[in-house]
Write an enzyme that holds these catalytic residues in place. Sequence first.
Site, PDB file in Angstrom:
ATOM      1  CB  CYS A 179      -0.931  -0.011   1.197  1.00 30.64           C
ATOM      2  SG  CYS A 179      -1.965  -1.503   1.247  1.00 30.64           S
ATOM      3  CG  HIS A 336      -1.484   4.402   5.117  1.00 26.11           C
ATOM      4  ND1 HIS A 336      -1.419   4.279   3.743  1.00 26.11           N
ATOM      5  CD2 HIS A 336      -1.661   3.136   5.589  1.00 26.11           C
ATOM      6  CE1 HIS A 336      -1.548   3.006   3.391  1.00 26.11           C
ATOM      7  NE2 HIS A 336      -1.698   2.296   4.497  1.00 26.11           N
ATOM      8  CD  GLU A 347      -0.876   7.663   9.093  1.00 24.65           C
ATOM      9  OE1 GLU A 347      -0.451   8.305   8.117  1.00 24.65           O
ATOM     10  OE2 GLU A 347      -1.861   6.888   9.014  1.00 24.65           O
ATOM     11  CE  LYS A 368      -5.477   4.272   2.534  1.00 25.97           C
ATOM     12  NZ  LYS A 368      -4.631   5.474   2.515  1.00 25.97           N
ATOM     13  CG  HIS A 373      -6.333   0.854   1.745  1.00 27.44           C
ATOM     14  ND1 HIS A 373      -5.466   1.486   0.877  1.00 27.44           N
ATOM     15  CD2 HIS A 373      -5.543   0.225   2.655  1.00 27.44           C
ATOM     16  CE1 HIS A 373      -4.228   1.256   1.248  1.00 27.44           C
ATOM     17  NE2 HIS A 373      -4.248   0.498   2.325  1.00 27.44           N
ATOM     18  CG  PHE A 432       0.387  -5.853   4.474  1.00 24.12           C
ATOM     19  CD1 PHE A 432      -0.081  -5.096   5.532  1.00 24.12           C
ATOM     20  CD2 PHE A 432      -0.489  -6.749   3.875  1.00 24.12           C
ATOM     21  CE1 PHE A 432      -1.382  -5.228   5.996  1.00 24.12           C
ATOM     22  CE2 PHE A 432      -1.796  -6.892   4.325  1.00 24.12           C
ATOM     23  CZ  PHE A 432      -2.241  -6.130   5.384  1.00 24.12           C
TER      24      PHE A 432
END
Length: 446
Positions: A179, A336, A347, A368, A373, A432
Amino acid sequence: MNQETIVNEQGLKMESVHRVVITGMGALSPAGRGVEVMWDTLMQGRSCIRALEPEEQERFGMTAVARIPGYDPLEMGFTKKESRRFAKFVQYGIIAADEAMAQANFDLEAEDLSRFACVFGTGIGGMEIFERESVVLNTKGAKRVSPLFIPTMIPNMIAGNLSIRYGLKGDCFTIVTACATGSHCIGEAYRLIRHGYADAALAGGSEEGVTPVSLSGFGNLGAITKETDITCASRPFDVNRSGFVAGEGAGALVLESLEHAKARGAHIIAEITGFGSTGDAYHMTAPRPDGSGAAKAMEMAVRAAGPSGEGAVRAMLQALSEGGFTPDDLGHLNAHGTSTPANDKMESAALHGLAGDRACEIPVTSVKGAMGHTLGAAGALEAIVTALSVVNSVVPPTVGFAEADPECAVRVSAEPVRDYPQKVALSNSLGFGGHNASVAISPYVE
């Protein structure tokens, strides 16, 4: 001067570097086709997330998804042959790139295309054809698998096909960092231009990750929300957040050195003023549980945040310092912000690690909540939104956000922040594997 000489932390002079500007942007998103449609949707606080059909909900164990509305390759201008030979993630990338290249308005015949790079990625690649040909293999036999299976589905075909389409002969490669892909592609394109390896670059990310096996995998991982109220299925930083909504799309940016853009009379949209990239070195999918108390001193705050928070702090600090900014200059953070419990908490801690007490004052937004996402496309789409935010002196709202989480002590708003000039903003992406990327974007100033 359009170049600058920088001195590193050891006091050693490095080579002259170039300022890097954005001259074109393109998008295909759950909001529809085009940057303007996406921007208007976000600023109006509309959600693009839709309920799955009842049979899909039962099959995948989830309720919502963020698909490109009514996508038909033929209606998008592809021939029947192209619709078969280009995987959807390539098609999406072409649509976004065509818009960006048109806005940049190059005379490609007059360009030195050996100095025009293409850095474009995807998080997963051609999942639809992978699923289809796997069925063919197991039902009709190996001889019936398409001979074009490999060159259609492999991730690097997005950069390869775009370079062929426009004749770009500079550096041509695909970055895959889950991502964080879109942000890493933009960041590496920025570095190629900044350090003189290219004059211009087409950069971005694309994803078709809402196929059955993708939804099944994410659902079984426990990362996707099962929220039944579709209007708040994705609610970044909200105390009731329960997972992300899978989306798809593509974002493309044209970057140029300032001198190259000015020489050809290009319209300059914004400037990329820094890029940071770090790794967590911790876990395949999960951030390490972060500490609760970030101290004012950067070193203490970084230690308190834990390795995942530390990586994000270092990426943001790199991006700011490369442009000559400090955390005090940060106008807003395009986070994010996946709407998962672990990501948003980490975050938030990372922002405190970067900015200390001021972290509670800095506006934070996540697209998002509106668009889900979009995985490998997210960083590119969010960089576009960040550029438009600093240019228009606004911060878009976070759709779905209603009730603040005490463990996410940051300034998130369900309404736009307007009349808000900014020196610099950050667009964060995390992937990831522990990948962190942060792109610093500023209004262009002579």
